[in-house]
Design a protein around this motif. Structure first.
Motif, PDB file in Angstrom:
ATOM      1  N   ALA A 222      40.699  32.034  40.224  1.00 39.34           N
ATOM      2  CA  ALA A 222      40.288  32.601  41.525  1.00 39.34           C
ATOM      3  C   ALA A 222      40.240  31.516  42.594  1.00 39.34           C
ATOM      4  CB  ALA A 222      38.969  33.351  41.478  1.00 39.34           C
ATOM      5  N   THR A 223      40.422  31.962  43.837  1.00 43.53           N
ATOM      6  CA  THR A 223      40.508  31.020  44.965  1.00 43.53           C
ATOM      7  C   THR A 223      39.496  31.359  46.060  1.00 43.53           C
ATOM      8  OG1 THR A 223      42.184  32.397  46.033  1.00 43.53           O
ATOM      9  CG2 THR A 223      42.986  30.634  44.586  1.00 43.53           C
ATOM     10  N   GLY A 224      38.354  31.925  45.681  1.00 43.30           N
ATOM     11  CA  GLY A 224      37.342  32.324  46.663  1.00 43.30           C
ATOM     12  C   GLY A 224      36.445  31.173  47.072  1.00 43.30           C
ATOM     13  N   ARG A 225      35.277  31.553  47.583  1.00 46.20           N
ATOM     14  CA  ARG A 225      34.374  30.577  48.194  1.00 46.20           C
ATOM     15  C   ARG A 225      33.851  29.551  47.181  1.00 46.20           C
ATOM     16  NH1 ARG A 225      28.986  30.604  48.751  1.00 46.20           N
ATOM     17  NH2 ARG A 225      28.172  29.160  50.311  1.00 46.20           N
TER      18      ARG A 225
ATOM     19  N   SER B  54      45.574  32.830  40.978  1.00 47.05           N
ATOM     20  CA  SER B  54      45.122  33.810  41.966  1.00 47.05           C
ATOM     21  C   SER B  54      45.915  35.083  41.750  1.00 47.05           C
ATOM     22  CB  SER B  54      45.382  33.263  43.377  1.00 47.05           C
ATOM     23  OG  SER B  54      45.148  34.278  44.338  1.00 47.05           O
ATOM     24  N   ARG B  55      45.431  36.168  42.366  1.00 50.49           N
ATOM     25  CA  ARG B  55      46.209  37.406  42.291  1.00 50.49           C
ATOM     26  C   ARG B  55      47.428  37.322  43.210  1.00 50.49           C
ATOM     27  NH1 ARG B  55      41.431  41.104  43.897  1.00 50.49           N
ATOM     28  NH2 ARG B  55      41.226  39.272  45.218  1.00 50.49           N
TER      29      ARG B  55
ATOM     30  N   ALA C  40      35.789  31.894  38.352  1.00 50.66           N
ATOM     31  CA  ALA C  40      35.086  32.028  39.636  1.00 50.66           C
ATOM     32  C   ALA C  40      35.409  33.353  40.318  1.00 50.66           C
ATOM     33  CB  ALA C  40      35.438  30.855  40.551  1.00 50.66           C
ATOM     34  N   THR C  41      35.640  34.382  39.519  1.00 53.83           N
ATOM     35  CA  THR C  41      35.852  35.737  40.050  1.00 53.83           C
ATOM     36  C   THR C  41      34.479  36.395  40.268  1.00 53.83           C
ATOM     37  OG1 THR C  41      35.847  36.680  37.851  1.00 53.83           O
ATOM     38  CG2 THR C  41      37.988  35.987  38.718  1.00 53.83           C
TER      39      THR C  41
ATOM     40  N   HIS D  10      31.323  38.927  39.428  1.00 55.12           N
ATOM     41  CA  HIS D  10      30.697  39.092  38.098  1.00 55.12           C
ATOM     42  C   HIS D  10      31.419  40.111  37.218  1.00 55.12           C
ATOM     43  CE1 HIS D  10      27.594  37.996  40.945  1.00 55.12           C
ATOM     44  NE2 HIS D  10      27.161  39.212  41.124  1.00 55.12           N
TER      45      HIS D  10
ATOM     46  N   HIS E 260      34.018  38.741  34.993  1.00 58.11           N
ATOM     47  CA  HIS E 260      33.732  37.579  34.141  1.00 58.11           C
ATOM     48  C   HIS E 260      34.073  37.858  32.679  1.00 58.11           C
ATOM     49  CE1 HIS E 260      30.635  35.621  37.119  1.00 58.11           C
ATOM     50  NE2 HIS E 260      31.867  35.656  37.592  1.00 58.11           N
TER      51      HIS E 260
ATOM     52  N   MET F  51      37.877  37.879  32.036  1.00 63.69           N
ATOM     53  CA  MET F  51      38.507  36.555  32.190  1.00 63.69           C
ATOM     54  C   MET F  51      38.069  35.590  31.084  1.00 63.69           C
ATOM     55  SD  MET F  51      40.355  36.932  34.846  1.00 63.69           S
ATOM     56  CE  MET F  51      40.502  38.228  36.070  1.00 63.69           C
TER      57      MET F  51
ATOM     58  N   GLU G 163      31.030  31.386  36.067  1.00 65.84           N
ATOM     59  CA  GLU G 163      30.028  31.531  37.136  1.00 65.84           C
ATOM     60  C   GLU G 163      28.895  32.484  36.741  1.00 65.84           C
ATOM     61  OE1 GLU G 163      28.708  30.395  39.618  1.00 65.84           O
ATOM     62  OE2 GLU G 163      30.127  28.803  39.972  1.00 65.84           O
ATOM     63  N   LYS G 164      27.772  32.362  37.449  1.00 63.95           N
ATOM     64  CA  LYS G 164      26.664  33.306  37.340  1.00 63.95           C
ATOM     65  C   LYS G 164      26.947  34.493  38.251  1.00 63.95           C
ATOM     66  CE  LYS G 164      24.815  33.297  40.905  1.00 63.95           C
ATOM     67  NZ  LYS G 164      25.263  33.623  42.289  1.00 63.95           N
TER      68      LYS G 164
ATOM     69  N   TRP H  96      24.304  25.899  38.122  1.00 64.90           N
ATOM     70  CA  TRP H  96      24.410  24.497  38.531  1.00 64.90           C
ATOM     71  C   TRP H  96      23.064  23.865  38.845  1.00 64.90           C
ATOM     72  CZ3 TRP H  96      23.966  22.937  43.968  1.00 64.90           C
ATOM     73  CH2 TRP H  96      23.575  23.991  44.803  1.00 64.90           C
TER      74      TRP H  96
ATOM     75  N   ASP I  89      23.324  38.635  41.949  1.00 63.93           N
ATOM     76  CA  ASP I  89      23.805  37.506  42.738  1.00 63.93           C
ATOM     77  C   ASP I  89      22.733  36.464  43.005  1.00 63.93           C
ATOM     78  OD1 ASP I  89      26.343  36.633  44.107  1.00 63.93           O
ATOM     79  OD2 ASP I  89      24.830  36.201  45.623  1.00 63.93           O
TER      80      ASP I  89
ATOM     81  N   TYR J 108      27.392  20.275  42.568  1.00 63.00           N
ATOM     82  CA  TYR J 108      28.002  20.897  41.377  1.00 63.00           C
ATOM     83  C   TYR J 108      28.447  19.828  40.372  1.00 63.00           C
ATOM     84  CZ  TYR J 108      28.026  24.784  44.609  1.00 63.00           C
ATOM     85  OH  TYR J 108      27.639  25.735  45.521  1.00 63.00           O
TER      86      TYR J 108
HETATM   87  N1  LIG Z   1      27.180  28.696  41.722  1.00 69.74           N
HETATM   88  C1  LIG Z   1      27.092  29.043  42.997  1.00 69.74           C
HETATM   89  O1  LIG Z   1      26.537  28.339  43.838  1.00 69.74           O
HETATM   90  C2  LIG Z   1      27.723  30.311  43.433  1.00 69.74           C
HETATM   91  C3  LIG Z   1      27.820  30.574  44.782  1.00 69.74           C
HETATM   92  C4  LIG Z   1      28.486  31.716  45.159  1.00 69.74           C
HETATM   93  C5  LIG Z   1      28.991  32.577  44.196  1.00 69.74           C
HETATM   94  N2  LIG Z   1      28.858  32.315  42.877  1.00 69.74           N
HETATM   95  C6  LIG Z   1      29.401  33.223  41.868  1.00 69.74           C
HETATM   96  O2  LIG Z   1      30.814  33.026  41.825  1.00 69.74           O
HETATM   97  C7  LIG Z   1      31.480  34.269  41.695  1.00 69.74           C
HETATM   98  C8  LIG Z   1      32.450  34.419  42.865  1.00 69.74           C
HETATM   99  O3  LIG Z   1      31.727  34.364  44.078  1.00 69.74           O
HETATM  100  P1  LIG Z   1      32.424  33.959  45.474  1.00 69.74           P
HETATM  101  O4  LIG Z   1      31.327  33.866  46.456  1.00 69.74           O
HETATM  102  O5  LIG Z   1      33.331  32.809  45.306  1.00 69.74           O
HETATM  103  O6  LIG Z   1      33.268  35.293  45.774  1.00 69.74           O
HETATM  104  P2  LIG Z   1      34.564  35.430  46.668  1.00 69.74           P
HETATM  105  O7  LIG Z   1      34.559  34.430  47.778  1.00 69.74           O
HETATM  106  O8  LIG Z   1      34.693  36.868  46.991  1.00 69.74           O
HETATM  107  O9  LIG Z   1      35.750  34.997  45.691  1.00 69.74           O
HETATM  108  C9  LIG Z   1      36.009  35.657  44.491  1.00 69.74           C
HETATM  109  C10 LIG Z   1      37.478  35.477  44.152  1.00 69.74           C
HETATM  110  O10 LIG Z   1      37.725  36.142  42.925  1.00 69.74           O
HETATM  111  C11 LIG Z   1      39.003  36.787  42.974  1.00 69.74           C
HETATM  112  N3  LIG Z   1      38.808  38.220  42.817  1.00 69.74           N
HETATM  113  C12 LIG Z   1      38.216  39.075  43.664  1.00 69.74           C
HETATM  114  N4  LIG Z   1      38.225  40.330  43.171  1.00 69.74           N
HETATM  115  C13 LIG Z   1      38.846  40.250  41.998  1.00 69.74           C
HETATM  116  C14 LIG Z   1      39.182  41.214  41.021  1.00 69.74           C
HETATM  117  N5  LIG Z   1      38.894  42.522  41.181  1.00 69.74           N
HETATM  118  N6  LIG Z   1      39.817  40.808  39.906  1.00 69.74           N
HETATM  119  C15 LIG Z   1      40.132  39.507  39.755  1.00 69.74           C
HETATM  120  N7  LIG Z   1      39.847  38.544  40.653  1.00 69.74           N
HETATM  121  C16 LIG Z   1      39.202  38.918  41.757  1.00 69.74           C
HETATM  122  C17 LIG Z   1      39.608  36.469  44.341  1.00 69.74           C
HETATM  123  O11 LIG Z   1      40.463  35.352  44.175  1.00 69.74           O
HETATM  124  P3  LIG Z   1      42.062  35.552  44.203  1.00 69.74           P
HETATM  125  O12 LIG Z   1      42.319  36.401  45.410  1.00 69.74           O
HETATM  126  O13 LIG Z   1      42.560  34.190  44.313  1.00 69.74           O
HETATM  127  O14 LIG Z   1      42.464  36.240  42.939  1.00 69.74           O
HETATM  128  C18 LIG Z   1      38.418  36.095  45.175  1.00 69.74           C
HETATM  129  O15 LIG Z   1      38.742  35.190  46.181  1.00 69.74           O
HETATM  130  C19 LIG Z   1      30.390  35.344  41.631  1.00 69.74           C
HETATM  131  O16 LIG Z   1      30.145  35.669  40.272  1.00 69.74           O
HETATM  132  C20 LIG Z   1      29.175  34.668  42.235  1.00 69.74           C
HETATM  133  O17 LIG Z   1      27.936  35.125  41.732  1.00 69.74           O
HETATM  134  C21 LIG Z   1      28.251  31.201  42.493  1.00 69.74           C
END
Ligand SMILES: NC(=O)c1ccc[n+]([C@@H]2O[C@H](COP(=O)([O-])OP(=O)(O)OC[C@H]3O[C@@H](n4cnc5c(N)ncnc54)[C@H](OP(=O)(O)O)[C@@H]3O)[C@@H](O)[C@H]2O)c1
Length: 356
Positions: A32-35, A57-58, A100-101, A103, A106, A109, A123-124, A152, A205, A307
């Motif tokens: 995944a390439t999100g936040r 990524s998708r 990092a998709t 929840h 998870h 994957m 990820e959590k 983390w 979350d 992290y």
């Molecule tokens: N540890 C931390 O500090 C922290 C902070 C924020 C979030 N998180 C956790 O990390 C995870 C992602 O959060 P995020 O904030 O990064 O979300 P986000 O910005 O929405 O990114 C999630 C990424 O997952 C992929 N994705 C989205 N829907 C999907 C689907 N249906 N099937 C497969 N891949 C999909 C997409 O990447 P592609 O388009 O590249 O496929 C998307 O960019 C969550 O579980 C969240 O709880 C942790």
């Protein structure tokens, strides 16, 4: 609900620079390439024994852009019926995968990664429910592969110090804990934080972090009572949990997708108290008070964005042949998902994954 008391856990290397190598380099694959994938990749690049090897990524274009921004050598997008993550997992050079998709994906994957023979940091929240968590843990153990939930904050020096102080006796007997996390998240039915299909809501979350303060100071509770508000889609917009312990201690935890809170934690003991300043998931200061008066303030820096500490732990464990972290044991992830299942039953929140 009865849950086991957590065993004490403290990071074995809190004073070491997490960027310094502890063994041979591992080749990482990021799904995944999100936040959060971006933030963690930035810190991963700081570890001298981490090779940023592959990202999936998708969309191929998103994988290409992410690879070029962070320096990954391979970029896998969906292609000819094969999904990007499947192409990444088919690459024999990948040692460890970071999932990092949202929840709700998870379980899918992580299961695929373990079946491909990869170690995993996920990820959590670890999964949507305890059934999914138990299945992943069983597969990881069966295949002798490393698996860890990416909580983390557990590994940050400030958090480790907070839990050390609480367990040291300096505060006397810990009687209660409060912790909150909240912010107004803009509503969109398709946004990850709100979408039922993605496991949206405050509990999965945000509550991981307030809960960490209860787990680190008091352990898992005997009983949990929960109240919350649901929106029309059926996700919890906020929740309040009261945790009860056999020795009479209590923790009160609040999480909200609607309102800003101070993001503060207090640990109250029979001799004194501890307060966090800065966010509860990355405190920069800890105030220790004895009696009613503040006694001292301890200050903390983090390496990178913070992290790096969990990434060091994953790296160290894999290098040393461990299949789980003693600081973030799989049993804690499973018990957390059991606790969340119990809270969701009280709140009336369910997700599509529950029916699978
Ligand atoms: N540890 C931390 O500090 C922290 C902070 C924020 C979030 N998180 C956790 O990390 C995870 C992602 O959060 P995020 O904030 O990064 O979300 P986000 O910005 O929405 O990114 C999630 C990424 O997952 C992929 N994705 C989205 N829907 C999907 C689907 N249906 N099937 C497969 N891949 C999909 C997409 O990447 P592609 O388009 O590249 O496929 C998307 O960019 C969550 O579980 C969240 O709880 C942790």
């Amino acid at each position: 609900m009865t849950l086991p008391i957590a065993t004490p856990w403290l990071f074995s290397q809190p004073n070491q620079d997490p960027r310094a190598a502890t063994g041979a380099a591992l080749r990482w694959g990021v799904i995944a390439t999100g936040r959060i994938a971006s933030l963690v990749s930035r810190d991963l690049a700081l570890l001298s024994d981490a090779e940023l090897y592959a990202v999936s990524s998708r969309q191929q274009a998103a994988a290409d852009a992410f690879a070029s921004e962070f320096g990954f050598s391979r970029a896998y997008g969906d292609d000819d019926g094969q999904q990007g993550y499947q192409r990444l997992l088919a690459d024999d050079a990948v040692d460890v995968v970071y999932v990092a998709t949202p929840h709700a994906q998870h379980h899918q994957m992580v299961l695929a990664a373990l079946n491909a023979g990869k170690h995993v940091l996920c990820e959590k929240a670890f999964t949507i429910n305890a059934r999914e968590a138990a299945e992943l843990i069983a597969v990881a153990r069966d295949k002798n592969l490393f698996l860890m939930e990416a909580v983390w904050s557990r590994f940050l020096p400030s958090m480790q110090r907070a839990f050390e102080i609480a367990r040291s006796g300096e505060l006397g007997t810990v009687r209660w804990v409060t912790a909150d996390l909240g912010f107004p998240a803009p509503y969109s039915p398709t946004a990850r934080l709100w979408a039922v299909k993605d496991g949206g809501g405050a509990l999965l979350d945000l509550t991981v972090y307030p809960l960490l303060w209860a787990l680190g100071t008091l352990g898992f509770p005997e009983a949990v009572s929960a109240t919350g508000a649901l929106n029309d889609d059926g996700v919890d917009t906020q929740n309040a949990l009261t945790l009860e312990y056999h020795h009479g201690a209590q923790a009160q935890l609040t999480s909200s997708l609607l309102a800003y809170g101070p993001r503060a934690a207090t640990v109250a003991g029979s001799l004194g108290y501890l307060q966090s300043l800065g966010s509860i998931n990355n405190p920069k200061q800890l105030v220790v008070g004895i009696g009613r008066e503040p006694l001292r303030t301890e200050h903390f820096d983090v390496a990178g964005l913070g992290y790096t500490y969990e990434l060091r732990e994953v790296t160290r464990c894999i290098q040393q042949g461990l299949t789980e972290s003693p600081v973030m044991p799989l049993e804690d992830s499973l018990n957390t998902m059991r606790l969340f299942d119990g809270v969701r039953a009280q709140l009336g929140v369910s997700y599509p994954n529950d029916a699978r």
